[in-house]
Scaffold this active site. Sequence first.
Site, PDB file in Angstrom:
ATOM      1  N   CYS A  72       0.854  -1.180   0.000  1.00  0.00           N
ATOM      2  CA  CYS A  72       0.000   0.000   0.000  1.00  0.00           C
ATOM      3  C   CYS A  72       0.893   1.234   0.000  1.00  0.00           C
ATOM      4  O   CYS A  72       1.693   1.419   0.926  1.00  0.00           O
ATOM      5  CB  CYS A  72      -0.876  -0.034   1.255  1.00  0.00           C
ATOM      6  SG  CYS A  72      -1.898   1.437   1.467  1.00  0.00           S
ATOM      7  N   CYS A 186      -0.768   3.569  -6.572  1.00  0.00           N
ATOM      8  CA  CYS A 186      -1.711   2.995  -5.616  1.00  0.00           C
ATOM      9  C   CYS A 186      -1.896   1.556  -6.076  1.00  0.00           C
ATOM     10  O   CYS A 186      -2.102   1.314  -7.276  1.00  0.00           O
ATOM     11  CB  CYS A 186      -3.038   3.743  -5.666  1.00  0.00           C
ATOM     12  SG  CYS A 186      -4.371   2.911  -4.766  1.00  0.00           S
TER      13      CYS A 186
HETATM   14  N1  DGL Z   1      -4.074   0.486  -2.025  1.00  0.00           N
HETATM   15  C1  DGL Z   1      -3.718   1.656  -1.291  1.00  0.00           C
HETATM   16  C2  DGL Z   1      -2.471   2.326  -1.868  1.00  0.00           C
HETATM   17  O1  DGL Z   1      -1.665   1.692  -2.519  1.00  0.00           O
HETATM   18  C3  DGL Z   1      -4.752   2.707  -1.011  1.00  0.00           C
HETATM   19  C4  DGL Z   1      -6.185   2.440  -0.927  1.00  0.00           C
HETATM   20  C5  DGL Z   1      -6.917   3.236   0.142  1.00  0.00           C
HETATM   21  O2  DGL Z   1      -7.193   4.438  -0.045  1.00  0.00           O
HETATM   22  O3  DGL Z   1      -7.186   2.618   1.176  1.00  0.00           O
HETATM   23  O4  DGL Z   1      -2.230   3.487  -1.643  1.00  0.00           O
END
Ligand code: DGL
EC number: 5.1.1.3
Length: 265
Positions: A72, A186
């Site tokens: 993440c 993301c």
């Molecule tokens: N998958 C997460 C990232 O790579 C973000 C998703 C969220 O906003 O929770 O930043």
Amino acid sequence: MNRVLVFDSGVGGLSIVNSIREQIPDTIVDYAADAGFFPYGLKSDEELQARLPKLCKALIEKAKPDIFVMACNTASTLSLASVREIVDIPVVGTVPAIKPAAEITQTGTIGVLATPGTIRRQYLDDLERQFAAHIKVVRHGTAGLVELAERHVRGEILSQDMFDNAISPLFSGAEGQNIDVVVLACTHFPLIRDQIQKACPAYVTKLIDSGDAIGRQVGRLLVREKSSKKSPDACVLLTGGRANRDAYFPVLEKFGYTRVETVDL
Ligand code: DGL
């Protein structure tokens, strides 16, 4: 067998699970999602900092992986250092692929698509200063696109317009017309790569993410265990109780997970 635990706020980290499975097939990849606190991209830095180190430590104690992957960008660009400080296994983070994008741009302008949280991070300023000082970087933070990725992965049919609208601000400024490389900063976004590609103007030649680099890094760090002992199947740990388990189960099954537990933290 070796175990790797991949962690995200929601389904985004499954894009990283795919990369790790492709590059190190002889490894069990467990998954954890903080579904009860999703989305991270709209949470304050204080809220995330108060939660992430404790949560990651507890997940590691439960799943006992050899390596922990913070799949993440929103969490890694804020809390990677504080998680590393309190756990005793290697932690691999996910950070925006600014460096490779800056190396391949032909126009000298790259775009960064991320959550609003990642877009305002000091970490991103530092990456830009270090690797992209000689080019232009256009940033766009969108929580809407994260939501669309979650809905798409759950099988909802979504119109291309919805993706177009979420992405168009990246290209609407004067510098937006020169972007030839877009960084998918993301982990949710590689799951909707086709829709993002369609939403980008034709002059965008490449979308770039960190998935393969993370798979390679995990492969380098793993000290391979030769043991033929039978290990338990891959499992998923979810926060947010029973309702989240029911909502996530069909998606997780598609990614090959059938052991799904809720954790109360
Ligand atoms: N998958 C997460 C990232 O790579 C973000 C998703 C969220 O906003 O929770 O930043």
